[in-house]
Design a protein around this motif. Sequence first.
Motif, PDB file in Angstrom:
ATOM      1  N   SER A 184       2.724  -6.678   6.113  1.00 37.53           N
ATOM      2  CA  SER A 184       3.462  -5.430   5.904  1.00 37.53           C
ATOM      3  C   SER A 184       2.456  -4.312   5.690  1.00 37.53           C
ATOM      4  O   SER A 184       2.164  -3.917   4.566  1.00 37.53           O
ATOM      5  CB  SER A 184       4.395  -5.552   4.701  1.00 37.53           C
ATOM      6  OG  SER A 184       3.676  -6.010   3.566  1.00 37.53           O
ATOM      7  N   ALA A 185       1.905  -3.817   6.758  1.00 37.56           N
ATOM      8  CA  ALA A 185       0.862  -2.798   6.693  1.00 37.56           C
ATOM      9  C   ALA A 185       1.463  -1.423   6.422  1.00 37.56           C
ATOM     10  O   ALA A 185       2.666  -1.203   6.568  1.00 37.56           O
ATOM     11  CB  ALA A 185       0.068  -2.782   7.989  1.00 37.56           C
ATOM     12  N   LEU A 230       0.811  -1.216   0.000  1.00 33.16           N
ATOM     13  CA  LEU A 230       0.000   0.000   0.000  1.00 33.16           C
ATOM     14  C   LEU A 230       0.845   1.268   0.000  1.00 33.16           C
ATOM     15  O   LEU A 230       0.294   2.369   0.016  1.00 33.16           O
ATOM     16  CB  LEU A 230      -0.914   0.011   1.222  1.00 33.16           C
ATOM     17  CG  LEU A 230      -1.928  -1.129   1.327  1.00 33.16           C
ATOM     18  CD1 LEU A 230      -2.671  -1.058   2.660  1.00 33.16           C
ATOM     19  CD2 LEU A 230      -2.912  -1.091   0.182  1.00 33.16           C
ATOM     20  N   ALA A 231       2.163   1.127  -0.003  1.00 27.27           N
ATOM     21  CA  ALA A 231       3.043   2.294   0.104  1.00 27.27           C
ATOM     22  C   ALA A 231       2.919   3.191  -1.125  1.00 27.27           C
ATOM     23  O   ALA A 231       2.786   2.703  -2.257  1.00 27.27           O
ATOM     24  CB  ALA A 231       4.486   1.835   0.266  1.00 27.27           C
ATOM     25  N   PRO A 232       2.945   4.522  -0.943  1.00 31.14           N
ATOM     26  CA  PRO A 232       2.965   5.436  -2.090  1.00 31.14           C
ATOM     27  C   PRO A 232       4.180   5.166  -2.968  1.00 31.14           C
ATOM     28  O   PRO A 232       5.265   4.878  -2.484  1.00 31.14           O
ATOM     29  CB  PRO A 232       3.052   6.819  -1.434  1.00 31.14           C
ATOM     30  CG  PRO A 232       2.548   6.622  -0.044  1.00 31.14           C
ATOM     31  CD  PRO A 232       2.934   5.238   0.351  1.00 31.14           C
ATOM     32  N   GLY A 233       3.987   5.241  -4.256  1.00 34.59           N
ATOM     33  CA  GLY A 233       5.055   4.946  -5.193  1.00 34.59           C
ATOM     34  C   GLY A 233       5.113   3.493  -5.591  1.00 34.59           C
ATOM     35  O   GLY A 233       5.814   3.143  -6.540  1.00 34.59           O
ATOM     36  N   LEU A 234       4.391   2.624  -4.890  1.00 40.92           N
ATOM     37  CA  LEU A 234       4.338   1.206  -5.227  1.00 40.92           C
ATOM     38  C   LEU A 234       2.919   0.748  -5.490  1.00 40.92           C
ATOM     39  O   LEU A 234       2.669  -0.024  -6.412  1.00 40.92           O
ATOM     40  CB  LEU A 234       4.954   0.375  -4.099  1.00 40.92           C
ATOM     41  CG  LEU A 234       4.995  -1.140  -4.292  1.00 40.92           C
ATOM     42  CD1 LEU A 234       5.769  -1.499  -5.549  1.00 40.92           C
ATOM     43  CD2 LEU A 234       5.614  -1.820  -3.075  1.00 40.92           C
ATOM     44  N   PHE A 235       1.974   1.242  -4.708  1.00 43.92           N
ATOM     45  CA  PHE A 235       0.584   0.819  -4.843  1.00 43.92           C
ATOM     46  C   PHE A 235       0.042   1.095  -6.243  1.00 43.92           C
ATOM     47  O   PHE A 235      -0.637   0.251  -6.835  1.00 43.92           O
ATOM     48  CB  PHE A 235      -0.274   1.543  -3.800  1.00 43.92           C
ATOM     49  CG  PHE A 235      -1.744   1.280  -3.934  1.00 43.92           C
ATOM     50  CD1 PHE A 235      -2.309   0.153  -3.372  1.00 43.92           C
ATOM     51  CD2 PHE A 235      -2.564   2.172  -4.618  1.00 43.92           C
ATOM     52  CE1 PHE A 235      -3.675  -0.085  -3.494  1.00 43.92           C
ATOM     53  CE2 PHE A 235      -3.917   1.936  -4.745  1.00 43.92           C
ATOM     54  CZ  PHE A 235      -4.477   0.807  -4.180  1.00 43.92           C
ATOM     55  N   ASP A 236       0.302   2.277  -6.776  1.00 49.75           N
ATOM     56  CA  ASP A 236      -0.292   2.647  -8.060  1.00 49.75           C
ATOM     57  C   ASP A 236       0.488   2.142  -9.263  1.00 49.75           C
ATOM     58  O   ASP A 236       0.213   2.551 -10.399  1.00 49.75           O
ATOM     59  CB  ASP A 236      -0.462   4.169  -8.157  1.00 49.75           C
ATOM     60  CG  ASP A 236       0.726   4.918  -7.614  1.00 49.75           C
ATOM     61  OD1 ASP A 236       1.729   4.275  -7.262  1.00 49.75           O
ATOM     62  OD2 ASP A 236       0.656   6.159  -7.523  1.00 49.75           O
ATOM     63  N   LEU A 237       1.457   1.251  -9.045  1.00 47.59           N
ATOM     64  CA  LEU A 237       2.163   0.612 -10.158  1.00 47.59           C
ATOM     65  C   LEU A 237       1.662  -0.805 -10.412  1.00 47.59           C
ATOM     66  O   LEU A 237       2.033  -1.411 -11.421  1.00 47.59           O
ATOM     67  CB  LEU A 237       3.676   0.559  -9.875  1.00 47.59           C
ATOM     68  CG  LEU A 237       4.401   1.886  -9.730  1.00 47.59           C
ATOM     69  CD1 LEU A 237       5.872   1.640  -9.449  1.00 47.59           C
ATOM     70  CD2 LEU A 237       4.225   2.741 -10.970  1.00 47.59           C
ATOM     71  N   ARG A 238       0.839  -1.328  -9.521  1.00 51.01           N
ATOM     72  CA  ARG A 238       0.428  -2.718  -9.603  1.00 51.01           C
ATOM     73  C   ARG A 238      -1.095  -2.808  -9.690  1.00 51.01           C
ATOM     74  O   ARG A 238      -1.809  -1.834  -9.499  1.00 51.01           O
ATOM     75  CB  ARG A 238       0.944  -3.490  -8.387  1.00 51.01           C
ATOM     76  CG  ARG A 238       2.448  -3.379  -8.202  1.00 51.01           C
ATOM     77  CD  ARG A 238       2.915  -3.971  -6.886  1.00 51.01           C
ATOM     78  NE  ARG A 238       2.639  -5.400  -6.796  1.00 51.01           N
ATOM     79  CZ  ARG A 238       1.904  -5.950  -5.827  1.00 51.01           C
ATOM     80  NH1 ARG A 238       1.372  -5.203  -4.877  1.00 51.01           N
ATOM     81  NH2 ARG A 238       1.707  -7.256  -5.802  1.00 51.01           N
ATOM     82  N   GLY A 239      -1.582  -4.024  -9.974  1.00 46.25           N
ATOM     83  CA  GLY A 239      -3.017  -4.223 -10.042  1.00 46.25           C
ATOM     84  C   GLY A 239      -3.660  -3.438 -11.168  1.00 46.25           C
ATOM     85  O   GLY A 239      -3.094  -3.270 -12.249  1.00 46.25           O
TER      86      GLY A 239
END
Length: 354
Positions: free
Chosen positions: A257-258, A178-187
Amino acid sequence: MTTLTLAARQEEHTTLRPLPWRRMAWVTWRQHRIALGGVAAFLGVLAVWIRIVGLQLHHAYTAATTCHTGSATCADLVTTFNNMNHVLIGGYVLQIVPALIGAFVGAPVLARELETGTFRYAWTQGFGRWRWTLAKLVALGLVVATAAGAISVLLSWYYQPYLATGNQSLSLSEASPLAPGLFDLRGVSFAAWTLVAFAIGALAGLLIRRVVPAIVTTLAAYTGLSLAAGNFLRQHYLAPLVTSTLNGAGSANGPGSALVLSQWWTKGGRFQFHSWMDAPPTLIKACATPPAGGGKSAPVSLYQCFAQHGYTQLTWYQPANRFWLFQWIEGGWLLALSILLIAAAVWLVHRRVA
C-alpha cells in the motif's frame, strides 16, 4: 566591614558548590505537577477510549475476514466493519494532541516565571539560571515524549485492521502507512512531534514572556511545521519510485500500500495529461463509444482504452516498506530541532534574560 572581609565573603560565595540535579527534579515536579497531572489524565482518557473502540474494531474485522464470502451475513459483517468509528480512520483528529501538549505544558514553563517575575527569586537559590532552565526543559520534555510514545503504541495496534493486506476483501482500500494523518501517529514520529511541540512552546514562552500569547504562537508554529512536513518534506526523504500501469490508479500503487505522489499519462515519451478529466475530448469520446454494430466484445476500462490508443500512465510513489526508514528520518530531524530549540532557550536565559 573591611575590604579584606568583603573579598573573603565574595570568594566564599563564588566557590559554593551548586545544588545537585536531583533537587531540581523535585522542584520541577512541585511546580508543574498540576500540568503533568492534566497531561496524564488527558492521555489516560484518550487511551481508554482508543482501547474500547479498538477492541470493537478488531472484533468486527476478525468476524468479517473469517466469514465465508457470498452470504448475506458476511455482507452485513463487512458493512459493520466499514461503518465503524470514522472519527479515527483518517487520524487527523489526533494531530492536535502534540500541539495541545506543547501549548499548555511547554509554553507556560518559562513564560509564567517571566510574566509573574518569580524568576528573580528562583535564579538566586544556588542552582544557577541555565541549569534551572536546562533541568526543567529536559525533564518535562522527556516525560511528555515518553507519554506520547506509549499512546503511539496503542494507536499502532488500533490501526492494524486498516493496514492489513487482506482488508481489500472488505471493500475498504488498503491504507498506506505513509499517508498524511496516519504516518505521524505511529512509530517514533508521534513522540518526536510531541517533543518538538513542547520545545517550540518553551522557546515561545521565553521570547514572548506572556503565557496566553505564547500558547497561541505555539499552536500556530506547530501547525505550520506539521503541514510543511506532511505536504512537502516527507515525500522527499528519499527519491520516489516510478512505475507504469495499464489498469488505472488501482494497480499503480506499487508493492503493498504505497503512497502515490503523482500520476501522468504519457505518449511518445511526452507528458500529455494528469487525469482522465484532462484528456482530449476526442480520446474520451472514442473510449466512451460502445463497440460498433452492437457486438458482444468484452468491455474495457477507460484506462485500458487509453492504453490501446498508445497512452501510458506513469506513477511516482513511495513504497510502504520505507515506513520505518521514513520514521527514523523524521524522528531524527525532529529530535535535532527539539535539541536546538531547547539549547537556544538555555542560551538566551544564560546570556540575555535580565
